[in-house]
Design a protein around this motif. Structure first.
Motif, PDB file in Angstrom:
ATOM      1  N   LYS A  14       0.835  -1.193   0.000  1.00  0.00           N
ATOM      2  CA  LYS A  14       0.000   0.000   0.000  1.00  0.00           C
ATOM      3  C   LYS A  14       0.874   1.250   0.000  1.00  0.00           C
ATOM      4  O   LYS A  14       0.811   2.057   0.910  1.00  0.00           O
ATOM      5  CB  LYS A  14      -0.898  -0.027   1.242  1.00  0.00           C
ATOM      6  N   THR A  27      -7.482  -4.256  -6.509  1.00  0.00           N
ATOM      7  CA  THR A  27      -7.969  -4.082  -5.140  1.00  0.00           C
ATOM      8  C   THR A  27      -7.490  -5.247  -4.303  1.00  0.00           C
ATOM      9  O   THR A  27      -7.864  -6.390  -4.541  1.00  0.00           O
ATOM     10  CB  THR A  27      -9.508  -4.053  -5.125  1.00  0.00           C
ATOM     11  N   LYS A  30      -6.749  -6.795   1.433  1.00  0.00           N
ATOM     12  CA  LYS A  30      -6.651  -5.990   2.655  1.00  0.00           C
ATOM     13  C   LYS A  30      -7.261  -4.610   2.468  1.00  0.00           C
ATOM     14  O   LYS A  30      -7.063  -3.717   3.276  1.00  0.00           O
ATOM     15  CB  LYS A  30      -5.176  -5.827   3.049  1.00  0.00           C
ATOM     16  N   PHE A  31      -7.985  -4.402   1.390  1.00  0.00           N
ATOM     17  CA  PHE A  31      -8.641  -3.120   1.140  1.00  0.00           C
ATOM     18  C   PHE A  31      -9.632  -2.830   2.245  1.00  0.00           C
ATOM     19  O   PHE A  31     -10.363  -3.704   2.679  1.00  0.00           O
ATOM     20  CB  PHE A  31      -9.357  -3.207  -0.213  1.00  0.00           C
ATOM     21  N   LEU A  32      -9.642  -1.589   2.706  1.00  0.00           N
ATOM     22  CA  LEU A  32     -10.541  -1.177   3.781  1.00  0.00           C
ATOM     23  C   LEU A  32     -10.296  -1.966   5.070  1.00  0.00           C
ATOM     24  O   LEU A  32     -11.197  -2.167   5.871  1.00  0.00           O
ATOM     25  CB  LEU A  32     -12.014  -1.343   3.377  1.00  0.00           C
ATOM     26  N   GLU A  33      -9.020  -2.372   5.270  1.00  0.00           N
ATOM     27  CA  GLU A  33      -8.720  -3.137   6.474  1.00  0.00           C
ATOM     28  C   GLU A  33      -8.769  -2.255   7.712  1.00  0.00           C
ATOM     29  O   GLU A  33      -9.095  -2.711   8.798  1.00  0.00           O
ATOM     30  CB  GLU A  33      -7.310  -3.696   6.301  1.00  0.00           C
ATOM     31  N   ILE A  35     -10.640   0.187   8.482  1.00  0.00           N
ATOM     32  CA  ILE A  35     -11.879   0.887   8.782  1.00  0.00           C
ATOM     33  C   ILE A  35     -12.378   0.451  10.154  1.00  0.00           C
ATOM     34  O   ILE A  35     -12.237  -0.697  10.549  1.00  0.00           O
ATOM     35  CB  ILE A  35     -12.921   0.591   7.675  1.00  0.00           C
ATOM     36  N   ARG A  37     -15.801   0.895  12.718  1.00  0.00           N
ATOM     37  CA  ARG A  37     -17.185   1.368  12.766  1.00  0.00           C
ATOM     38  C   ARG A  37     -17.639   1.560  14.196  1.00  0.00           C
ATOM     39  O   ARG A  37     -17.360   0.760  15.063  1.00  0.00           O
ATOM     40  CB  ARG A  37     -18.100   0.351  12.082  1.00  0.00           C
ATOM     41  N   ILE A 262     -18.477   5.736  10.457  1.00  0.00           N
ATOM     42  CA  ILE A 262     -17.283   5.151   9.843  1.00  0.00           C
ATOM     43  C   ILE A 262     -16.060   5.973  10.224  1.00  0.00           C
ATOM     44  O   ILE A 262     -16.054   7.190  10.092  1.00  0.00           O
ATOM     45  CB  ILE A 262     -17.430   5.137   8.311  1.00  0.00           C
ATOM     46  N   PRO A 265      -8.330   5.980   8.340  1.00  0.00           N
ATOM     47  CA  PRO A 265      -7.146   6.840   8.230  1.00  0.00           C
ATOM     48  C   PRO A 265      -7.406   8.153   7.505  1.00  0.00           C
ATOM     49  O   PRO A 265      -6.581   9.052   7.555  1.00  0.00           O
ATOM     50  CB  PRO A 265      -6.148   5.969   7.444  1.00  0.00           C
ATOM     51  N   TRP A 266      -8.571   8.285   6.846  1.00  0.00           N
ATOM     52  CA  TRP A 266      -8.852   9.502   6.130  1.00  0.00           C
ATOM     53  C   TRP A 266      -9.415  10.589   7.015  1.00  0.00           C
ATOM     54  O   TRP A 266      -9.629  11.693   6.571  1.00  0.00           O
ATOM     55  CB  TRP A 266      -9.863   9.228   5.012  1.00  0.00           C
ATOM     56  N   GLU A 268      -9.931  13.566   9.659  1.00  0.00           N
ATOM     57  CA  GLU A 268      -9.103  14.689  10.062  1.00  0.00           C
ATOM     58  C   GLU A 268      -8.640  14.441  11.489  1.00  0.00           C
ATOM     59  O   GLU A 268      -9.427  14.041  12.343  1.00  0.00           O
ATOM     60  CB  GLU A 268      -9.933  15.976  10.000  1.00  0.00           C
ATOM     61  N   ALA A 269      -7.373  14.712  11.735  1.00  0.00           N
ATOM     62  CA  ALA A 269      -6.838  14.421  13.061  1.00  0.00           C
ATOM     63  C   ALA A 269      -7.413  15.389  14.081  1.00  0.00           C
ATOM     64  O   ALA A 269      -7.644  16.554  13.786  1.00  0.00           O
ATOM     65  CB  ALA A 269      -5.318  14.553  13.023  1.00  0.00           C
TER      66      ALA A 269
END
Lengths: 274, 423
Positions: A14, A27, A30-33, A35, A37, A262, A265-266, A268-269
């Protein structure tokens, strides 16, 4: 001049600085690993939801009692003194019990001041809405009381919580109603009741930690008042209390299964001050 | 290329569109750009190498994007697409309403559409929910989607519910002939830390303001160069006043593109404190100029540079200070990667021709896809949601009817084909 990155990995990683033999739209499993919820979600069970919603029902009952006293005052039958007296005594008793006044003098002074100024200003308040028709007054009071219930502080923050708006709406509605009464002392009594019910009672309720006892007493009282007015109003009151207290909390608890916050990693910190 | 963001506006998306267009022209394609008018700049302009730019006279609302009416721009888009014999429409940036409109109209006309998403977006607040729904509508009819990082791909797939194999990851690139290191420009007596960004909350300026006094106290030789402007400039000025660091912290204000390179050359270390970033082009430019990079570990930043070229820290003051400690230490000991090696790496990995070739691959794949009829397209839009689906199907049906009307009013065979600049 384009120097192709000729070292292509056989495995996919990645990263963007190392290309692999896989195409750009590959894809990975491990895509969306990463995430997550509903990280901060604490589910509410039915019992808590129903118990906590008694706060709203109490406020509705108080408003209904106030409205019932107004109707009794308007019709001029003698039972308004009874209702009013009982409510006031309850409030005063509960206040004394919970706050245990050490210094009764400033409190008495405030009460006397309120009675004097209030009684003096009541004729002015009565004539405030002379030019407005009675139907508009009733409609406005209903809306204002709904605003009062809607914006009341029930223990949670939110866009539509504003104790100031709530109190102002209630007092405004009370003034609207008081202006339709014939005698000045009746109007003053109603305004005093309004202050007790909408300004003093919420604090008292808060101090009593929102006991269900208050809820039962007030709801029973409101129901009795409604019965004395008409059966339709009593049944409507019962239906609304049932909805607010039982049906809506259960719907809320049922809807929690659809909660889907959801995180990943996207996001905002969040910066916390050191 | 359709987007709200283009020259004379200067920024990441704008330079991406321009440079990608130039590379595609070099590869032999015909490229044109459609954007909205900027003040007096209306109509057709030609840029380098015959890049034709249409500045459409559409009304902009806040944030430099056009008002999304769809019907107002219908006929002009149709006219442009027919005149220029457009085959593929490439929209940029999810915040650009013009890109959404262009893609939707292109699909109704039977052209192929590609979309590039340059940023990350949240899910929680009302504005995010609405924007994501609009993006879902646009992307349900798209032929292919490009994201600038793997994190960006995950974000876009979740937001717009696009099938993951429809999304390619093609990073941004930088012009390495422009961003070359020059060690002679650095001051040997000082350690210069450079931070270049818009001074807004999203770029972590509060973190920067907290880090500056700590580092300045610890290392007497350190000097900060901060470029860019924005509402958070006052925070940095306050820190400078409070700690009396006037000689050690220079606030350069908003910089031109040409001045960016000059400023980067003076630095030893580049500091990036963003709170969220899909792909940070600033750190790539800094690495191309040979600076060591210290950055917060957010968004797509971990994917951009290998661990020996970047030091990452969690977005809090202590972690950033300790990462800067490492970087300064490594610089003093001379154990960091040499500027020319950094430059070579960036030159090999992120060069524009490579990116353009990968984008061309996407276009080739898209061209091979079969044309879908308007009915099939509307059925795809219908699946977007119980309320949004039928609503937008209604809007697009009206658009389609309007397009048929324009076909009768301004028939296709009567529209002049524009001459090619290069042909």
């Amino acid at each position: 001049m384009a120097e192709q990155n000729s070292i292509l990995n056989q495995t996919w990683t990645k990263v963007l600085y190392q290309r692999s033999t896989y195409p750009d739209n590959y894809t990975d499993p491990k895509f969306l690993e990463e995430i997550k919820r509903n990280v901060h979600f604490k589910p509410v069970d039915s019992r808590t939801a129903v118990l906590k919603s008694t706060r709203i029902s109490t406020q509705i009952s108080v408003t209904v009692i106030f409205w019932a006293v107004f109707l009794q005052l308007k019709e001029g039958n003698g039972s308004w003194e009874l209702t009013y007296g009982m409510f006031s005594c309850l409030i005063v008793a509960a206040y004394v019990v919970s706050f245990r006044f050490n210094n009764i003098l400033p409190v008495l002074k405030n009460v006397l001041l309120f009675i004097a100024v209030g009684y003096g200003c009541t004729p002015v308040l009565k004539t405030l809405t002379d030019t407005i028709s009675t139907d508009s007054i009733y409609a406005m009071s209903v809306v204002l009381m709904l605003v009062h219930i809607g914006f009341h502080q029930y223990g949670m923050g939110g866009a539509c919580v504003s104790p100031y708006v709530s109190l102002n709406a209630a007092i405004c509605g009370a003034i609207c109603l008081a202006s339709r009464l014939q005698e000045t002392r009746h109007a003053f009594a109603l305004l005093a009741l309004a202050v007790q019910a909408f300004a003093l009672f919420p604090e008292l309720y808060e101090a009593l930690n929102h006991t269900p006892i208050a809820f039962t007493i007030l709801t029973a009282g409101a129901f009795v008042c409604m019965v004395s007015i008409s059966t339709v109003s009593a049944s409507l009151f019962l239906i609304s209390i049932f909805c607010v207290n039982i049906i809506f909390p259960l719907c809320f608890v049922w809807a929690q299964q659809y909660k889907n916050n959801i995180y990943g990693p996207w996001d905002e910190a969040m910066v916390f001050n050191r | 290329m359709v987007s709200d963001f283009f020259y004379p506006n200067l920024g990441g998306v704008e330079s991406h569109i321009f440079t990608l267009s130039q590379c595609l022209i070099k590869l032999g394609h015909k490229v044109l750009v459609i954007t909205h008018s900027y003040g007096n700049r209306v109509g057709v302009r030609y840029m380098t190498n015959g890049l034709k730019v249409y500045y459409l006279p559409l009304k902009t609302m806040h944030d430099q994007v056009v008002l999304p009416t769809l019907f107002a721009s219908l006929s002009i888009f149709r006219n442009i697409f027919i005149r220029e014999c457009v085959e593929i429409v490439h929209g940029h940036s999810a915040f650009s309403t013009l890109a959404h409109e262009g893609i939707l109209i292109a699909r109704l006309l039977g052209l192929k559409a590609v979309f590039t998403d340059h940023s990350l977006n949240g899910f929680a607040d009302v504005s995010a929910i609405l924007t994501n729904k609009l993006l879902e509508i646009t992307l349900s009819g798209i032929n292919h989607c490009i994201c600038v990082s793997h994190t960006g791909k995950e974000n876009t797939v979740l937001r717009a519910k696009v099938p993951a194999n429809y999304v390619s990851v093609i990073p941004n690139a930088t012009d390495t002939t422009l961003f070359k290191p020059d060690v002679s420009k650095r001051d040997k007596n000082k350690i210069t830390i450079v931070a270049l960004s818009r001074l807004v909350y999203r770029k972590g300026i509060d973190l920067l303001a907290s880090v500056i006094p700590i580092i300045c106290k610890k290392y007497p030789k350190v000097h900060f160069l901060i470029g860019g402007d924005g509402p958070k400039r006052i925070v940095l000025e306050q820190v400078r006043e409070k700690e009396a660091l006037h000689e050690r912290v220079s606030l350069l204000g908003a910089l031109d593109q040409s001045e960016v390179h000059e400023t980067l050359l003076q630095g030893h270390i580049f500091l990036n404190t963003s709170l969220t970033e899909a792909y940070c082009i600033a750190i790539v430019e800094a690495a191309a100029c040979g600076l060591q990079v210290v950055s917060t570990k957010v968004g797509g930043i971990p994917e951009v540079l290998p661990p020996n070229m970047i030091r990452m820290a969690q977005p809090n003051v202590n972690a950033i200070v300790s990462a800067l400690d490492d970087a300064i230490d490594s610089h003093l000991k001379g154990t960091c990667m040499s500027p020319s090696a950094c430059h070579q790496f960036i030159h090999r990995t992120y060069n524009w021709l490579d990116i353009a070739t990968r984008t061309q691959l996407v276009y080739d794949n898209v061209k091979k896809q079969p044309n879908s009829s308007v009915g099939k397209l509307l059925r795809r839009y219908r699946t977007c949601g119980p309320i949004a689906g039928p609503f937008f199907v209604l809007i697009f049906t009206i658009c389609h009817i309007l397009l048929q009307f324009f076909e009768w009013l301004y028939p296709r065979h009567l529209i002049d084909i524009a001459p090619d600049y290069n042909g």
